[in-house]
Each structure stands twice: as structure tokens, then as C-alpha cells.
Design a protein around this motif. Structure first.
Motif, short mmCIF file in Angstrom:
data_model
loop_
_atom_site.label_atom_id
_atom_site.label_comp_id
_atom_site.label_asym_id
_atom_site.label_seq_id
_atom_site.Cartn_x
_atom_site.Cartn_y
_atom_site.Cartn_z
N UNK A 182 32.09 -17.05 73.14
CA UNK A 182 31.25 -15.86 73.20
C UNK A 182 32.15 -14.64 73.14
N UNK A 183 31.93 -13.77 72.18
CA UNK A 183 32.74 -12.57 72.02
C UNK A 183 32.15 -11.42 72.82
N UNK A 184 32.99 -10.45 73.10
CA UNK A 184 32.52 -9.28 73.83
C UNK A 184 31.46 -8.51 73.08
N UNK A 185 31.46 -8.60 71.75
CA UNK A 185 30.45 -7.89 70.95
C UNK A 185 29.08 -8.53 71.07
N UNK A 190 30.17 -21.21 67.07
CA UNK A 190 30.26 -22.66 67.18
C UNK A 190 31.21 -23.14 66.10
N UNK A 191 32.34 -23.71 66.47
CA UNK A 191 33.37 -24.13 65.52
C UNK A 191 33.10 -25.54 65.02
N UNK A 192 33.55 -25.82 63.81
CA UNK A 192 33.40 -27.15 63.24
C UNK A 192 34.45 -27.35 62.16
N UNK A 193 34.58 -28.58 61.70
CA UNK A 193 35.51 -28.85 60.61
C UNK A 193 35.89 -30.31 60.55
N UNK A 194 36.78 -30.61 59.63
CA UNK A 194 37.33 -31.97 59.52
C UNK A 194 38.66 -31.90 58.78
N UNK A 195 39.46 -32.93 58.94
CA UNK A 195 40.62 -33.10 58.08
C UNK A 195 40.67 -34.57 57.66
N UNK A 239 33.02 -21.79 61.15
CA UNK A 239 32.34 -21.36 62.37
C UNK A 239 30.95 -20.87 62.01
N UNK A 240 29.98 -21.29 62.81
CA UNK A 240 28.63 -20.75 62.73
C UNK A 240 28.48 -19.63 63.76
N UNK A 241 27.75 -18.59 63.37
CA UNK A 241 27.62 -17.41 64.22
C UNK A 241 26.14 -17.18 64.58
N UNK A 242 25.95 -16.51 65.70
CA UNK A 242 24.64 -15.94 66.03
C UNK A 242 24.86 -14.64 66.77
N UNK A 243 24.13 -13.60 66.36
CA UNK A 243 24.14 -12.32 67.03
C UNK A 243 22.75 -12.09 67.62
N UNK A 244 22.68 -11.80 68.91
CA UNK A 244 21.39 -11.59 69.56
C UNK A 244 20.89 -10.19 69.27
N UNK A 245 19.70 -10.11 68.71
CA UNK A 245 19.07 -8.83 68.40
C UNK A 245 18.05 -8.49 69.48
N UNK A 246 17.83 -7.18 69.68
CA UNK A 246 16.89 -6.75 70.71
C UNK A 246 15.46 -7.18 70.37
N UNK A 247 15.13 -7.26 69.10
CA UNK A 247 13.77 -7.65 68.70
C UNK A 247 13.61 -9.16 68.86
N UNK A 248 12.63 -9.62 69.63
CA UNK A 248 12.50 -11.07 69.89
C UNK A 248 12.12 -11.87 68.66
#
Length: 638
Positions: A182-185, A190-195, A239-248
Motif C-alpha cells: 500500500x503506497x502513501x498515495x 498486487x505483485x505477480x510474475x514467473x521465471x 503488478x496490478x493496481x487499484x486506486x480508491x476513488x471517493x465515488x462509491x
């Protein structure tokens, strides 16, 4: 020697003194905290309602000491004020104080409902400190995890084979991403990958690549140019991202992904060892905004680099995934910068039917390579951009539950289309001398790319069928049409002369038609192809114990083909016009992180003409060439 001993003794005494100071401070802090709690408890028992000349908040402000270090940090950063900090530390146990802090942060909008409940379940940090003193932070984390985490559910059924690219047409859920970071912003990651490490043998690989391409591009020498590769550059990280918006009703998500399938280094400290120094390159990078418009309708907009709507909705499950079943062998696909917009309609019902139309403005790429490597490094390619308009692509996806058995993914049918234009420019200085008077300012010549596809993904409990068919013109960028692009139609021209386009990627032909100076039109090479793959969940078919080591066996059979129209291929000057691939692979999922696989494939390419000047293979004129490819891989996912 004496100085060294004195320095060691001094250092040891200093560490002892520092430890003593910290211990004393901890005892004082604990005693102060204990007295404050006791005092608060006594006051709570003996206090009687009375008229006071000061408000209750003023009394607490003067008497309550803020003891929690986290609360003090939040006050220093402006998240809380002094009164809020004292209200948290006024009374109660450390767990109760932590709950009050969580409630206050939730009311300020800094914690979601899910995060609030998760925080309340975490034991106070002081227990972690005590455990660290006795057994280290690692043991504290392990003890905390054992007390608070629920065990993973035990599988009761082995899942059916899921398609590689099961499209996520269902809108993402708000706070549906369980983050690793979780970033301060406010961003959640969520990290992912393979080798993957592959051991590969090709019976014929004249281009020298560690992945297959259509054959007949060049002669192989006295043998069929067999090769051995041990490849470890198939490392992918994202990495998958999600930003929480004020609008539900609004959900903002994103993705970034790269791999190390890029070019090899050529610098002094890596020249000799360049084979193990491949460089990373971007695969995906986009952000998406979803908005719920009604109970059953959601709209979205995506910006960035993603899989193209045209022809990229299905991919086979192959051990060789540099080109997903073979570039020029039927598994057409592509990723490109785009702005995509769409709607999702959930009709529901017993089959959970959904429908999603999409439309995208895409960078108009054609894969025509500049002759000057510096130009390609600088801008990639420019003939699509020189058309001064975007490519248009669209897709319609229908999804429903074909098989209602547990562990079976939904089925999908997809149709798509694309249209784009390219323009080759010849400057005035590049026009042949005999035609400069007719074209004093230079010339431009254009051609179009058009395509359509039909794709399907049909999972059932016993077999999963995935496939596609595509057809169109100038499909080189989508790794189809035998990688042929366009040709100059010189029919009826006399006294021809050639000139290079401004980027060096095309040759433009000038000539006379009925004595009039003209430029030969450029025509796209037409092509078609597709594939079908069947996936079998062997462990499920043979009713293996879902909790046992044999629960991860799957097998796949694949056939794909790709061809260019023979007449167009001849005019292009190509040596081959059709390639196909038969392959099968067996995969064993050792656990959720480790998979082993073996794949055997037969790659074939046929010449444009059956008679006449056939291309050479092993130095012999041949109509058909083939490559038997064997690959074993160990794949580690995270």
C-alpha cells in the motif's frame, strides 16, 4: 594490537550503555502507561456527576498523556490533532486504544471498511516488540499469522482447464484487490510474475532464434541447421493496481508488466557475455476507469498499452510462450498503445449471461522496419503514424456459463475487426531524376490493413476448446499473413525506377503508364489463419485426490495454420506462403508455485510455387521444410 583491543572494549561498553538506556526508557514508559491506566480506572469508579467550571475536553487535554508512539507520529504528520490523540489514549487497554484509532481513521476516510476490520484484528505492536526481544521479528510475525490468519481452504474438486486469456468482462469490484503493498498515495499493489528455464532442441532453425519462425526465409547450409538452446530469459514481472476513488460507483485499476525477452547488450563490459544479458522491455502498462451506470450496466475507459481488441482475445496454452504457438503459425495476437471504451451488460439468468461491446483508438502500427537501426531505436516505426489517423478496432464479447459443474470457467464467444492505414513518403530529393519534373515536391503512397476474427473459449469439466479464425489484409503487425506486408503493383508500367521511403522501410516504384509519369500503387498482402487447441484436465478425468501430489496433470493438443494468398505472396517475392503447426504438451503442476512441462511440435512451411525455382533447404530445392521442436521447461510462479 593494543589500540585494536581498546577500540573493541570501548565499542562493547558503548553498546551495553545504549542497551541499558533503552531498557530504562522502556521500563519508565511501561510504568507511566500503567499508572495512567490505573488512574483512569480509579477516576472512572469514583467519579460522580458534578457541575464543572471547565469542559470535560479541557480536563482531558490537561491530564491525559499520549503514550502510543504511532499516535504521536500521526499527530506530527498532521493526520490527527492533539485532542484526537488524547481521546485515543484517555483510557482502556492497548487493544481498545488501537480500536479507537482505527475507528477515527475510518471516520476520516483513511481506512475502508475492510481495512478497518483487518486492522482491528491485528494484535498491539507492543506484543511484537516483546516477541522480537526473545525470538526476533520473524518469530513474532509467524506467531501473529498463526493466531489471526485462517488456513487456506482445502480443494474439494480439481478445476477444469481454464483458457489462458479468459477475458475479464465482469467489471472489477471496488476494493477487490488484496494488496501486497500500500503506497502513501493510496494506491494498492498486487505483485505477480514467473521465471522459466527451457531446454530446447530444434531440428531446423536457420534464423538462429530461440523461438520458431516460418521457415524457407533462407537456406540452411549442408544440414537443416539444427540448434540447441537453454533459455532463462523468460522472466516476467508485473503488478496490478487499484486506486480508491471517493465515488462509491467508480473503480480505478491498472497494470504494468515487463519481461526480459528484449535485445542483448553490446557494451564493453558485456560483449563477451551478451548471451546472458538480455534487457527488459515493457509488455503492458495501462489504467482503467469503471463506472456503474445502473444495476446491470457498467461503462469503462482504458488508456495505455494493452492487448489489442482485434484477434488477441484467445491464446493457446503452450510451453513455448515467446510467441504463443508460433509467430506466423496461426496464433495471431498483439499488444499496442490504445484508448479503449466499452460497456458491460449483465443479463443474468441461470447461465449468468453477459455482453460487452468495445471500441478502441489504437496506434496504427504495421511492423515495417526502418533500414536505419538508429531510426527504429528512436521511433520504432512511422508509416502508420504518417497516415495521420489512428487505427480503429472493435470487439464484441458474449459470456455465459456453459458447464455448471464446480471449478469450470465461463465460456466466451468473441468477434472483432480492425482498420488502419499506412503512408510511405518519398522526399523531393529522393525522387528519381527522370521523374522529378513530374513530382517536384515528392510523393506519398498509401495502403490499408483490414481484418476480422471470430474466436471462442468453451471450458467444460472434461475438455476445454479454444480457437480462432481470422482473415484480412496486411496482417504483419498481428504476426500473421506469413509476416508479409505490401507490394508494389507495377502491372502496366514501363520505364520503372525505384526510390526509398523517408524511413527506408519501403521501396516506391515510379514508371510510365501510357506515357504518363505515375507511382505504382501499393497493395496489401491478403492472408488468413487460425488455431484450435483442446485442453484435458487429466487429474480430474481420472478422479485423482484433489489434495494429493497428482492433482496437477493436464494435457493439450494444438493445430494452427497461417497463410498468405499465393498470388499476393508471389508478387511480394516471398519464398513461402503457408505454415502450420502440430503440437502437444504435458504439464504437471507440482504445487501452486511450480510447474513442469514438456512440449513436442512439428513446424512446417510450404513454398509459394510447387514448380519452377524452388527455395533451397539443405542446399536442395524443396517445396516443404519442417522443424521438429522439443522443449522441457520448469516454471516458477509468484
Amino acid at each position: 594490537m593494543f589500540k585494536l583491543i581498546r577500540l573493541s572494549v570501548s565499542t562493547a561498553l558503548s553498546l551495553v550503555a545504549i542497551q541499558f538506556c533503552f531498557t530504562s526508557a522502556s521500563v519508565s514508559y511501561a510504568q507511566s502507561n500503567s499508572s495512567n491506566v490505573d488512574q483512569a480506572s480509579v477516576m472512572k469508579k469514583t467519579e460522580r456527576p458534578a457541575v464543572s467550571v471547565e469542559p470535560r475536553g479541557a480536563i482531558e487535554k490537561n491530564t491525559t498523556v499520549i503514550t502510543d508512539p504511532l499516535v504521536r507520529v500521526l499527530i506530527s504528520k498532521g493526520v490527527l490533532n492533539e485532542d484526537e490523540g488524547r481521546s485515543i489514549s484517555a483510557s482502556g487497554t492497548p487493544s481498545e486504544e488501537r480500536d479507537r484509532l482505527a475507528t477515527l481513521l475510518r471516520d476520516k476516510g483513511l481506512l475502508s471498511a475492510g481495512e478497518y476490520e483487518a486492522v482491528r484484528m491485528i494484535p498491539p505492536t507492543e506484543y511484537t516488540t516483546l516477541a522480537s526481544a526473545s525470538g526476533g521479528a520473524g518469530s513474532a510475525k509467524a506467531e501473529t499469522a498463526s493466531k489471526t490468519q485462517t488456513p487456506a481452504p482445502v480443494p474439494t474438486v480439481i478445476a477444469a482447464v481454464a483458457p489462458v486469456r479468459l477475458l475479464s468482462i465482469d467489471p472489477p469490484k471496488r476494493e477487490g484487490l488484496i494488496p501486497d503493498i500500500k503506497l502513501g498515495s493510496g494506491a494498492r499493489l498486487k505483485l505477480y510474475g514467473f521465471f522459466k528455464t527451457s531446454i530446447i532442441h530444434d531440428s531446423s532453425s536457420p534464423q538462429g532464434n530461440d523461438f520458431p519462425l516460418p521457415l524457407l526465409a533462407a537456406d540452411t547450409g549442408p544440414r537443416s541447421s539444427p540448434e540447441f538452446h537453454l533459455k532463462a530469459r523468460a522472466f516476467r514481472f508485473g503488478a496490478n493496481f487499484e486506486w480508491l476513488d471517493a465515488a462509491p460507483k467508480t473503480v480505478i485499476t491498472g497494470k504494468i508488466e515487463f519481461d526480459f525477452e528484449g535485445n542483448f547488450t553490446r557494451v564493453n563490459n558485456r560483449n563477451i557475455s551478451s548471451i546472458r544479458s538480455s534487457q527488459p522491455s515493457i509488455r503492458l502498462a495501462w489504467a482503467r476507469i469503471d463506472r456503474r451506470l445502473s444495476e446491470n450496466v457498467t461503462g469503462f475507459a482504458l488508456f495505455g498499452q494493452d492487448w489489442t481488441p482485434f484477434v488477441s482475445s484467445t491464446l493457446p496454452n503452450t510451453i513455448e510462450n515467446t510467441n504463443f504457438g508460433g509467430i506466423g503459425y496461426g496464433a495471431a495476437y498483439e499488444r499496442a498503445p490504445q484508448a479503449r471504451f466499452g460497456l458491460n451488460y449483465k443479463a443474468g439468468g441461470s447461465r449468468a449471461f453477459s455482453l460487452q461491446p468495445e471500441f478502441a483508438l489504437v496506434f496504427p502500427a504495421f511492423g515495417d522496419l526502418p533500414t536505419n537501426v538508429a531510426d527504429q531505436l528512436g521511433f520504432g516505426e512511422r508509416q502508420g503514424a504518417d497516415s495521420q489517423r489512428p487505427a480503429f478496432e472493435g470487439r464484441l464479447v458474449a459470456q455465459w456459463q456453459l458447464d455448471k459443474a464446480p471449478g469450470v470457467a465461463p465460456a466466451q464467444l468473441i468477434v472483432s475487426f480492425e482498420h488502419a492505414r499506412r503512408t510511405a513518403i518519398v522526399t523531393a530529393a529522393g525522387v528519381p531524376a527522370a521523374f522529378r519534373s513530374a513530382f517536384p515536391s515528392g510523393v506519398e503512397v498509401s495502403s490499408d490493413s483490414n481484418g476480422y476474427s471470430a474466436e471462442f473459449q468453451l471450458p467444460t469439466r472434461f475438455v476445454t476448446a479454444v480457437g480462432k479464425y481470422y482473415s484480412g489484409s496486411d496482417l504483419r503487425f498481428f504476426l500473421a499473413g506469413q509476416l508479409l506486408s505490401n507490394f508494389n503493383d507495377t502491372a502496366g508500367l514501363t520505364s520503372t525506377a525505384t526510390a526509398s521511403s523517408i524511413d527506408g522501410a519501403s521501396t516506391v516504384v515510379f514508371g510510365l503508364r501510357d506515357g504518363v509519369p505515375t507511382v505504382a500503387p501499393q497493395r496489401p498482402v491478403r492472408g488468413q489463419g487460425g488455431f484450435i487447441q483442446l485442453g484435458f484436465p487429466l487429474s480430474r478425468i481420472f478422479d485423482v485426490d484433489p489434495k494429493g501430489r497428482n492433482a496437477g496433470w493436464t494435457a493439450y493438443l494444438y493445430y494452427g495454420y497461417d497463410q498468405a494468398t499465393a498470388r499476393d505472396a508471389r508478387r511480394f517475392g516471398a519464398r513461402g506462403s503457408r505454415s502450420d503447426l502440430f503440437s502437444g504438451n504435458l504439464q504437471y503442476k507440482f504445487n501452486s508455485l511450480v510447474t513442469f512441462g514438456y512440449e513436442q511440435g512439428l513446424y512446417r512451411t510450404r513454398a509459394t510455387d510447387r514448380f519452377g525455382a524452388l527455395p533451397l533447404f539443405r542446399g536442395i530445392p524443396s517445396f516443404t521444410t519442417h522443424n521438429i521442436r522439443s522443449e522441457f521447461a520448469a516454471i516458477f510462479s509468484f
